[in-house]
Design a protein around this motif. Structure first.
Motif, short mmCIF file in Angstrom:
data_model
loop_
_atom_site.label_atom_id
_atom_site.label_comp_id
_atom_site.label_asym_id
_atom_site.label_seq_id
_atom_site.Cartn_x
_atom_site.Cartn_y
_atom_site.Cartn_z
N PRO A 73 0.84 -1.28 0.14
CA PRO A 73 0.01 -0.10 0.29
C PRO A 73 0.86 1.05 0.23
CG PRO A 73 0.28 -0.95 2.26
CD PRO A 73 0.75 -1.85 1.25
N ASP A 74 0.30 2.44 -0.56
CA ASP A 74 0.93 3.63 -0.26
C ASP A 74 1.03 4.26 1.12
OD1 ASP A 74 1.70 6.09 -0.32
OD2 ASP A 74 0.29 6.78 -1.93
N ALA A 86 -0.35 -4.99 6.37
CA ALA A 86 -1.20 -4.13 5.46
C ALA A 86 -2.31 -3.38 6.21
CB ALA A 86 -1.51 -4.96 4.27
N GLU A 87 -2.66 -4.03 7.01
CA GLU A 87 -3.83 -3.54 7.91
C GLU A 87 -3.61 -2.34 8.66
OE1 GLU A 87 -5.29 -6.95 10.20
OE2 GLU A 87 -6.11 -8.12 8.27
N LEU A 115 6.93 11.54 5.20
CA LEU A 115 7.91 10.93 5.71
C LEU A 115 7.76 9.39 6.02
CD1 LEU A 115 10.52 10.57 7.69
CD2 LEU A 115 9.23 11.29 9.64
N ARG A 116 6.41 9.11 6.26
CA ARG A 116 5.63 7.75 6.26
C ARG A 116 6.06 7.03 4.86
NH1 ARG A 116 0.90 9.88 8.30
NH2 ARG A 116 0.01 9.34 6.52
N ALA A 117 5.99 7.74 3.79
CA ALA A 117 6.00 7.05 2.37
C ALA A 117 7.55 6.81 2.20
CB ALA A 117 5.45 8.02 1.40
N ARG A 118 8.51 7.72 2.55
CA ARG A 118 9.76 7.65 2.28
C ARG A 118 10.38 6.58 3.29
NH1 ARG A 118 13.96 9.91 4.85
NH2 ARG A 118 12.82 11.41 5.71
N LEU A 119 10.11 6.70 4.49
CA LEU A 119 10.36 5.48 5.52
C LEU A 119 9.95 3.90 4.93
CD1 LEU A 119 10.33 7.20 8.91
CD2 LEU A 119 12.08 6.92 7.42
#
Length: 431
Positions: free
Chosen positions: A237-238, A329-330, A399-403
């Protein structure tokens, strides 16, 4: 090669990760054409046969009904068991004639078992994914280290909100080990330098043994690795978006429910956020793990009640390894608040699935998570710092997406195949 694995526990009777890892390594070496037999304990009710492996459940652990309960017998009963265990090891080697012995965790066995290993007429490798060998030969050093470096403050005081029974159990176990070391066999191995090949599961474990004054005839660090749960193109997921379309944030703790894994710290952090950050969106916490340690179960229940967040917390039983992807994923953020951590496979799984992760700076965690690059870290035992890190990730979707993306790349270094390749080369060289 003919390889004899020795381990205090072995599937289907599993408590932690090392015995599952031992099974996976044994199974893979068998698949590669090596002859595998296993000497383990009769602890647990389950029995299973595995293709390519002969498993002898003939050892007896010095524990109660569970590993969380002390051995109820007297010194005479303990002496009988340790002599029986030592003889079982010698007899198995004489009967099976292995090219080498690969010993995993021997916690809950007497130190004489280590001396017996060193007296065998074949090469012996010890897998040091934890502190079991230090406990056997340097119990006083471990008690001091545990008090100062694990629990902090220079004393073995339990974490705030936890039951004192855990530390009491540790102290009692160390006293028992020291008493048993008076037995002649316990000291038969001699000086601190062991006549063994040591495989360390992390650089932290190598350094820990050096700090304890223990060196070995041969030493190599081979990081633990995991089997891929996804394909190379699996993106998941994104992580810049929240799982819940309504905007609530889902936190996850997954691990053994014992003091040192720190689930109560995650609960405390949630309580802090509830009191101090009403501006944040709703936050929930899923705690996934076994509840075999009844004392810690009470500790955790007390922490939940004190946090005022019981309606935000869900308790779930552990899942199989191949179900972890769905669990990650949840949820939006994975919390790994351990106080002591040699090197965690679950932490690697989390990064590999791309879930933004916050881990304590305990032990080998820093070899997996690099703060600000592949995840966030915080000082172990500091619930306020953990709360601050959670707030940072909640508020910063980029930041969540990058990490999450960087975590996938970092986890790819710790593969099961790489680990077994390195072990196989080393074991072949020992012959």
């Amino acid at each position: 090669m003919r390889i004899l694995f020795v381990s205090n526990l072995y599937p289907p009777n599993s408590v932690g990760g090392y015995e599952k890892l031992a099974f996976s390594v044994a199974s893979e070496l068998s698949r590669r054409g090596h002859e595998i037999c296993v000497l383990t304990s009769d602890h647990g009710d389950a029995i299973a046969d595995y293709p390519g492996q002969r498993v002898f459940r003939e050892l007896t652990l010095l524990t109660g009904e569970t590993i969380y309960e002390p051995f109820a017998g007297d010194e005479e009963a303990s002496a009988r068991l340790r002599e029986r265990n030592d003889n079982r090891l010698r007899d198995t080697v004489a009967r099976e004639k292995p090219d080498l012995v690969f010993s995993w965790n021997l916690f809950f066995l007497h130190p004489s078992m280590l001396a017996t290993l060193e007296s065998l007429p074949v090469p012996v490798a010890v897998m040091l994914t934890d502190n079991w060998l230090i406990n056997m030969v340097k119990p006083q050093w471990w008690q001091s280290y545990f008090a100062a470096e694990v629990m902090g403050g220079g004393s073995a005081a339990p974490p705030r909100g936890s039951s004192p029974s855990f530390v009491s159990r540790v102290r009692a176990r160390l006293r028992n080990i020291r008493a048993k070391e008076a037995h002649p066999r316990a000291n038969a191995a001699g000086p601190a330098r062991r006549s063994l090949t040591a495989i360390f599961g992390s650089h932290y474990m190598h350094d820990l043994h050096r700090q304890a004054g223990l060196t070995f005839a041969r030493e190599e660090t081979i990081h633990n690795g995991v089997k891929s749960l996804g394909t190379p193109t699996h993106s998941g997921p994104d992580r810049g978006l929240l799982v819940d379309p309504e905007g609530s944030v889902r936190l996850l703790f997954a691990g053994r429910l014992v003091d040192l894994k720190g689930a109560h710290r995650a609960v405390e952090a949630l309580g802090i956020l509830r009191r101090t950050r009403p501006d944040l969106p709703p936050i929930t916490l899923t705690i996934l793990g076994d509840q075999q340690d009844r004392s810690y179960e009470r500790t955790l229940a007390a922490a939940v009640e004190a946090s005022g967040c019981s309606e935000q917390i869900t308790m779930r039983p552990p899942v199989r390894e191949n179900e972890l992807r769905a669990v990650f994923a949840e949820h939006d953020i994975y919390l790994f608040p351990s106080l002591y951590e040699p090197f965690s496979l679950t932490l690697i799984h989390a990064l590999g699935e791309g879930i933004p992760t916050i881990a304590s700076d305990a032990g080998g965690n820093g070899e997996i998570v690099v703060h600000g690059r592949t995840g966030l870290t915080y000082p172990r035992g500091d619930s306020q710092a953990l709360a601050d890190r959670i707030a940072t990730l909640v508020e910063d979707s980029a930041l969540r997406a990058r990490l999450g993306a960087a975590g996938r790349v970092a986890a790819a270094r710790f593969t099961f195949t790489t680990m077994v390749d390195s072990m196989e080369r080393l074991l072949e060289d020992m012959r």
